[in-house]
Design an enzyme around this catalytic site. Structure first.
Site, PDB file in Angstrom:
ATOM      1  CD  GLU A  53      -2.727  -1.457   0.203  1.00  0.00           C
ATOM      2  OE1 GLU A  53      -2.964  -0.491  -0.552  1.00  0.00           O
ATOM      3  OE2 GLU A  53      -3.228  -2.578   0.039  1.00  0.00           O
ATOM      4  CB  CYS A  62      -1.537   6.752   2.060  1.00  0.00           C
ATOM      5  SG  CYS A  62      -2.930   5.791   2.676  1.00  0.00           S
TER       6      CYS A  62
END
Length: 479
Positions: free
Chosen positions: A225, A259
């Site tokens: 990720e 993120c």
């Protein structure tokens, strides 16, 4: 010479500890290779109880790591989604574990087939610093639901949270089920080299490449990720003030250290001034008396603070116009850093090349929506894409013609909180998915099983091949 020898001994000791924990978990898994539903539910219930009973000390630890992290942000972005993930798994794990019946073609009958979701074994989770609780708990829930043993490496940049989480887990779980590892970057390197049955890493693209290289030596499958530059497109039909308000919330959360935070905005050329004014107004309504406001988080450390300052300087020197939406200048001592909108950017600027991961927001104008779509497609594929429009035809157009890990329509960030949606990147923003059922499947081996009974229909294709039955079979299948 002495110092060098001492460092070597310390590193070797850490590696030995990692190896010992890994071996301990490996042995435990061999004894119990398929934990029962009750065992998995018990682990999740215990994890839930830890979070509920220790909310305040968790909030305090994260606050200490950031210098200031709003307790409300920690509740909204870490505690609540962590507890939701646990409850969702508890509700659905029985169905996830149930073997799935699959179709068998007539040519293989009589027979049956199914998929058994089997635990992989010992799994590793590498946690970043920006959401140190949720990004530990969420993959941990997936791994435990699937019946695995888990080693969790916490970030060295959040030492208070790391030590607290380690203590809470150690006090409640056996080390052969969950083990929390703390320590510096050299420990993380050694951690990534362990022969896990699966390794999940959340962090930067640069580090993700190194983790994948280390895992490749053991043929360890990885879920990465990685983030990236998540675009936000504001369509001409969408009210600019409402878009500014929703984007402001998403960008200001955790001071942009997310993120999936909006990384840059694409908006109609004639709406630029209106957006700047509306965004500034909404920011100051959300965070009045900014210098003393307790709801706005600080930048995590001096290194990240200096990086953001340098990137603003770089942009300004290359012709950008910078708008601080607050009257408060960034503070080196506290690392309080208000959002800065940036116009007149170009590809030579660092803020256009790298994931910003902070309270800086470039504004890029377009003349038509096709131009905006082309711009997105010219960039590396991002972890998230945000589109503000009420036109269904435009929704479909953007969804079909762009690639991203996930999408929010008329919102930012919140798709991550939907437990029934897979979360993950694509290309440079990562690989693999977790959350909900996809998380269970990521940490499971989907074992395909074919079962034949007493009647042996397969003998019809046994050698020698000169028989009428196989000739008849060819006529049916080779057409």
């Amino acid at each position: 010479m002495t110092s060098q020898a001492s460092l070597s001994v310390t590193t070797d000791t850490k590696q030995n500890t990692l190896n010992e924990v890994f071996s301990l978990q490996k042995s435990a898994f061999q004894i119990t290779p398929y934990p029962s539903l009750a065992e998995r539910q018990h682990a999740l219930k215990l994890l839930q109880r830890i979070l509920v009973n220790h909310q305040q000390i968790i909030i305090d630890a994260i606050n200490n790591d950031f210098g200031l992290r709003s307790p409300d942000e920690t509740r909204i972005a870490e505690l609540i989604p962590s507890l939701q993930a646990i409850r969702y798994a508890q509700k659905h794990i029985r169905r996830w574990m149930k073997p799935q019946r699959r179709h068998v073609g007539w040519q293989l009958q009589p027979a049956s087939s199914k998929i058994l979701y089997q635990p992989l074994g010992v799994t590793g989770i590498m946690v970043p610093w920006n959401y140190p609780l949720f990004l530990a708990i969420s993959p941990l829930v997936a791994a435990l639901s699937a019946g695995n043993r888990v080693m969790v490496k916490m970030s060295e940049y959040t030492p208070h949270t790391a030590e607290l989480f380690k203590q809470l887990i150690t006090d409640n779980f056996p080390e052969d089920l969950i083990s929390v590892i703390t320590g510096s970057a050299d420990v993380a390197i050694q951690f990534s080299r362990l022969p896990f049955d699966h390794l999940l890493f959340t962090g930067s693209t640069q580090t993700g490449k190194k983790v994948m290289q280390a895992a490749a030596n053991n043929l360890t499958p990885v879920t990465l990720e990685l983030g990236g530059k998540s675009p936000t497109i504001i369509a001409p039909d969408y009210p600019i003030s409402e878009a500014a308000k929703r984007i402001c919330f998403g960008k200001a959360m955790n001071a942009g250290q997310t993120c999936v935070a909006p990384d840059y905005i694409l908006l109609p050329e004639n709406q630029l001034t209106f957006f700047i004014d509306a965004f500034s107004a909404h920011f100051n309504q959300m965070y009045p008396d900014f210098a003393n406001n307790p709801s706005y988080s600080h930048i995590i450390n001096d290194q990240q603070y200096q990086r953001l300052q340098q990137w603003l300087t770089d942009a300004q020197q290359k012709g950008a116009k910078i708008i601080n939406v607050s009257n408060f200048a960034p503070d080196t001592t506290t690392r309080r850093f208000p959002i800065h909108l940036v116009t007149h950017t170009n590809d030579n600027m660092l803020i256009r090349q790298e994931e910003i991961f902070g309270p800086i927001l470039p504004l890029i104008t377009y003349q038509n929506i096709e131009q905006a779509i082309r711009f997105v497609n010219q960039q590396p594929r991002p972890l998230a894409l945000y589109l503000f429009s009420h036109e269904q035809t435009l929704h479909d157009k953007v969804l079909i013609n762009t690639h991203s890990g996930g999408v929010c329509l008329n919102e930012t960030l919140l798709h991550v909180a939907v437990d029934d949606l897979p979360f993950g990147g694509v290309g440079p923003s990562g690989m693999g998915h977790y959350h909900g059922q996809e998380g269970f499947q990521t940490f499971s081996q989907a074992k395909g099983i074919l079962k034949k009974g007493r009647i042996n229909s397969t003998q019809l294709i046994y050698p020698p091949y000169k028989n009428k039955a196989i000739t008849w079979l060819y006529k049916l299948l080779l057409r």
